[in-house]
Motif scaffolding. Structure first.
Motif, PDB file in Angstrom:
ATOM      1  N   VAL A  40     -42.228 -23.372 -84.389  1.00 10.80           N
ATOM      2  CA  VAL A  40     -41.261 -23.849 -85.850  1.00 10.80           C
ATOM      3  C   VAL A  40     -41.850 -22.687 -86.370  1.00 10.80           C
ATOM      4  N   HIS A  41     -40.998 -21.784 -87.348  1.00 11.98           N
ATOM      5  CA  HIS A  41     -41.473 -20.831 -87.833  1.00 11.98           C
ATOM      6  C   HIS A  41     -41.088 -20.734 -89.164  1.00 11.98           C
ATOM      7  N   ILE A  42     -41.488 -21.037 -90.339  1.00 12.96           N
ATOM      8  CA  ILE A  42     -40.997 -20.281 -91.909  1.00 12.96           C
ATOM      9  C   ILE A  42     -41.105 -19.685 -92.822  1.00 12.96           C
ATOM     10  N   PRO A  43     -40.538 -19.174 -92.792  1.00 14.81           N
ATOM     11  CA  PRO A  43     -41.072 -17.512 -93.746  1.00 14.81           C
ATOM     12  C   PRO A  43     -40.871 -17.887 -94.980  1.00 14.81           C
ATOM     13  N   GLY A  44     -41.423 -16.462 -95.649  1.00 11.94           N
ATOM     14  CA  GLY A  44     -41.540 -16.659 -97.061  1.00 11.94           C
ATOM     15  C   GLY A  44     -42.247 -17.712 -97.893  1.00 11.94           C
ATOM     16  N   GLN A  45     -43.867 -18.380 -97.213  1.00 10.24           N
ATOM     17  CA  GLN A  45     -44.249 -19.366 -98.233  1.00 10.24           C
ATOM     18  C   GLN A  45     -45.619 -18.523 -98.637  1.00 10.24           C
ATOM     19  N   SER A  46     -46.105 -18.885 -99.538  1.00 10.79           N
ATOM     20  CA  SER A  46     -47.196 -19.320 -99.903  1.00 10.79           C
ATOM     21  C   SER A  46     -47.584 -20.564-100.586  1.00 10.79           C
ATOM     22  N   LEU A  47     -48.658 -21.051-100.039  1.00 15.71           N
ATOM     23  CA  LEU A  47     -49.278 -22.560 -99.923  1.00 15.71           C
ATOM     24  C   LEU A  47     -50.494 -22.131 -99.950  1.00 15.71           C
ATOM     25  N   SER A  48     -51.760 -22.445-101.023  1.00 18.32           N
ATOM     26  CA  SER A  48     -53.138 -23.130-101.879  1.00 18.32           C
ATOM     27  C   SER A  48     -53.410 -23.551-100.332  1.00 18.32           C
ATOM     28  N   GLU A  49     -55.315 -23.681-100.166  1.00 19.07           N
ATOM     29  CA  GLU A  49     -55.407 -24.461 -98.941  1.00 19.07           C
ATOM     30  C   GLU A  49     -55.326 -25.802 -99.765  1.00 19.07           C
ATOM     31  N   GLU A  50     -55.439 -26.264-100.412  1.00 20.36           N
ATOM     32  CA  GLU A  50     -54.472 -28.044-100.584  1.00 20.36           C
ATOM     33  C   GLU A  50     -53.024 -28.167-100.092  1.00 20.36           C
ATOM     34  N   GLU A  51     -52.348 -27.262-100.218  1.00 17.55           N
ATOM     35  CA  GLU A  51     -50.764 -27.317-100.286  1.00 17.55           C
ATOM     36  C   GLU A  51     -50.778 -26.880 -98.600  1.00 17.55           C
ATOM     37  N   GLN A  52     -51.530 -26.201 -98.348  1.00 17.50           N
ATOM     38  CA  GLN A  52     -51.088 -26.688 -96.499  1.00 17.50           C
ATOM     39  C   GLN A  52     -51.360 -27.302 -96.148  1.00 17.50           C
ATOM     40  N   LEU A  53     -52.989 -27.841 -96.663  1.00 18.76           N
ATOM     41  CA  LEU A  53     -53.171 -29.464 -95.991  1.00 18.76           C
ATOM     42  C   LEU A  53     -52.628 -30.095 -96.052  1.00 18.76           C
ATOM     43  N   GLU A  54     -51.570 -30.284 -97.645  1.00 18.80           N
ATOM     44  CA  GLU A  54     -50.477 -31.963 -97.497  1.00 18.80           C
ATOM     45  C   GLU A  54     -49.615 -31.026 -96.836  1.00 18.80           C
ATOM     46  N   PHE A  55     -49.001 -29.949 -96.681  1.00 19.08           N
ATOM     47  CA  PHE A  55     -47.955 -30.155 -95.255  1.00 19.08           C
ATOM     48  C   PHE A  55     -48.702 -30.203 -93.971  1.00 19.08           C
ATOM     49  N   THR A  56     -49.431 -29.894 -93.760  1.00 20.80           N
ATOM     50  CA  THR A  56     -50.214 -30.764 -92.404  1.00 20.80           C
ATOM     51  C   THR A  56     -49.525 -32.178 -91.995  1.00 20.80           C
ATOM     52  N   ARG A  57     -50.000 -32.489 -93.285  1.00 18.50           N
ATOM     53  CA  ARG A  57     -50.347 -33.898 -93.361  1.00 18.50           C
ATOM     54  C   ARG A  57     -49.087 -34.909 -92.583  1.00 18.50           C
ATOM     55  N   LEU A  58     -48.371 -34.387 -92.812  1.00 19.30           N
ATOM     56  CA  LEU A  58     -46.393 -34.624 -92.390  1.00 19.30           C
ATOM     57  C   LEU A  58     -46.563 -34.365 -90.899  1.00 19.30           C
ATOM     58  N   TYR A  59     -47.414 -33.966 -89.765  1.00 17.19           N
ATOM     59  CA  TYR A  59     -47.527 -34.198 -88.559  1.00 17.19           C
ATOM     60  C   TYR A  59     -48.787 -34.950 -87.828  1.00 17.19           C
ATOM     61  N   GLY A  60     -49.384 -35.689 -88.864  1.00 11.19           N
ATOM     62  CA  GLY A  60     -50.539 -36.799 -88.850  1.00 11.19           C
ATOM     63  C   GLY A  60     -52.475 -36.647 -89.254  1.00 11.19           C
ATOM     64  N   ARG A  61     -53.061 -37.005 -88.562  1.00 14.52           N
ATOM     65  CA  ARG A  61     -54.203 -36.953 -89.236  1.00 14.52           C
ATOM     66  C   ARG A  61     -55.174 -35.648 -89.604  1.00 14.52           C
ATOM     67  N   ILE A  62     -55.794 -35.281 -89.840  1.00 16.05           N
ATOM     68  CA  ILE A  62     -56.299 -33.614 -90.183  1.00 16.05           C
ATOM     69  C   ILE A  62     -57.438 -33.532 -89.694  1.00 16.05           C
ATOM     70  N   ARG A  63     -57.355 -32.676 -88.654  1.00 16.94           N
ATOM     71  CA  ARG A  63     -58.734 -31.995 -87.962  1.00 16.94           C
ATOM     72  C   ARG A  63     -59.772 -31.149 -88.529  1.00 16.94           C
ATOM     73  N   VAL A  64     -60.498 -32.306 -88.624  1.00 18.19           N
ATOM     74  CA  VAL A  64     -61.846 -31.139 -89.549  1.00 18.19           C
ATOM     75  C   VAL A  64     -62.888 -31.108 -88.893  1.00 18.19           C
ATOM     76  N   LEU A  65     -63.200 -29.495 -89.047  1.00 22.90           N
ATOM     77  CA  LEU A  65     -64.039 -28.912 -88.142  1.00 22.90           C
ATOM     78  C   LEU A  65     -65.392 -29.130 -88.855  1.00 22.90           C
TER      79      LEU A  65
END
Length: 290
Positions: A40-65
């Motif tokens: 899935v390609h979604i152009p034209g975004q400008s996310l902070s780290e926190e916002e990217q993590l919030e978006f990622t949580r839509l799909y499940g539990r975040i993997r922490v490295l």
């Protein structure tokens, strides 16, 4: 919101949407596509780290490295920086650990297939892109499986492959791993043919982390992996993405392989990657290496 296909075999592009302020229907459609479209390609975004993590949580539990010496440690947990820029904002030398380690990303692979709960979706957000080269390519392992003769599908469905994190890195000359590295990510088996837990479609689970196939010699394993990878990566099954700043790509590691392409190492490139666990994982977020 406008939706268009990325490639004939798979993939969707969503335009005219801000992932920070989506409607419920837009959110549902993007989640559905992330589990069925492969890419899935979604152009034209400008996310902070926190916002990217919030978006990622839509799909499940975040993997922490677990942070290692080849990666930048100044990011929030769950954020992996794919970059050739150091902590001071300078482009790193071509021979640095960061660059050497990243060479493995230029081989076809499925993220974290060397773990029992390999990543479902990965999300990559481009902050700075190179002017030429540096594309990422995805291959649909579902479409490739569907194109195989039934007798070959049946034969492959009986095979189990071992995935080893260090197999691909050693091939690229990155050998200075510690005993702790090996302890944290021992080799794991996966069926060569997997079934997507959401769509029910079958796919081939291949990639550069495959070190052995049960019942086969090392030579036979390498030959079969090369043959099947070549099949999956024919042009009709591949989407190649030219990155622009602001791009977000969500891809499903359960139905695709991917690889990065070379770029001028002296030109700045900064991206952030996040990922979620696969199905069947319980408990709190855990630390793993990647």
């Amino acid at each position: 919101m406008k939706v268009a296909p990325l490639a004939p075999a798979f993939g969707l592009r969503f335009e005219g949407v801000d992932v920070r302020s989506m409607s419920d229907s837009e959110r549902r459609e993007i989640i559905r596509a992330g589990n069925s479209a492969g890419v899935v390609h979604i152009p034209g975004q400008s996310l902070s780290e926190e916002e990217q993590l919030e978006f990622t949580r839509l799909y499940g539990r975040i993997r922490v490295l677990r942070v290692n010496r080849a990666r930048n440690s100044r990011r929030l947990p769950g954020i992996v920086e794919i970059s050739n820029v150091d902590a001071d904002g300078n482009v790193v030398p071509p021979g640095s650990d960061m660059i050497r380690f990243s060479k493995g990303n230029m081989m076809w692979h499925s993220d974290y297939s060397y773990t029992a709960d390999w990543a479902a979706q990965s999300i990559l957000h481009a902050l700075e892109a190179v002017s030429k080269g540096g594309e990422t390519e995805w291959a649909s392992t579902e479409a490739a499986y569907d194109a195989l003769p039934e007798v070959e599908q049946a034969r492959l469905s009986r095979l189990t492959a071992t995935h080893d994190r260090f197999h691909s890195r050693i091939k690229n000359g990155f050998t200075d791993f510690t005993e702790e590295d090996y302890r944290l990510t021992p080799p794991v088996p996966h069926p060569l043919v997997t079934t997507h837990p959401v769509t029910g479609r079958k796919a081939l689970l291949l990639g550069s982390h495959v070190s052995a196939i049960d019942g086969m010699s090392e030579t036979e394993t390498e030959a079969l992996v090369a043959e099947l990878t070549a099949h999956c990566c024919q042009p009709q099954f591949v989407y190649s993405h030219v990155w622009m700043p602001g791009d977000i790509i969500v891809w499903d590691n359960r139905s695709t392989l991917h690889r990065g392409r070379p770029a001028d190492p002296t030109e700045r490139r900064v991206m952030r990657r996040t990922a979620v666990f696969g199905e069947g994982v319980e408990g709190p977020e855990v630390q793993v290496v990647g």
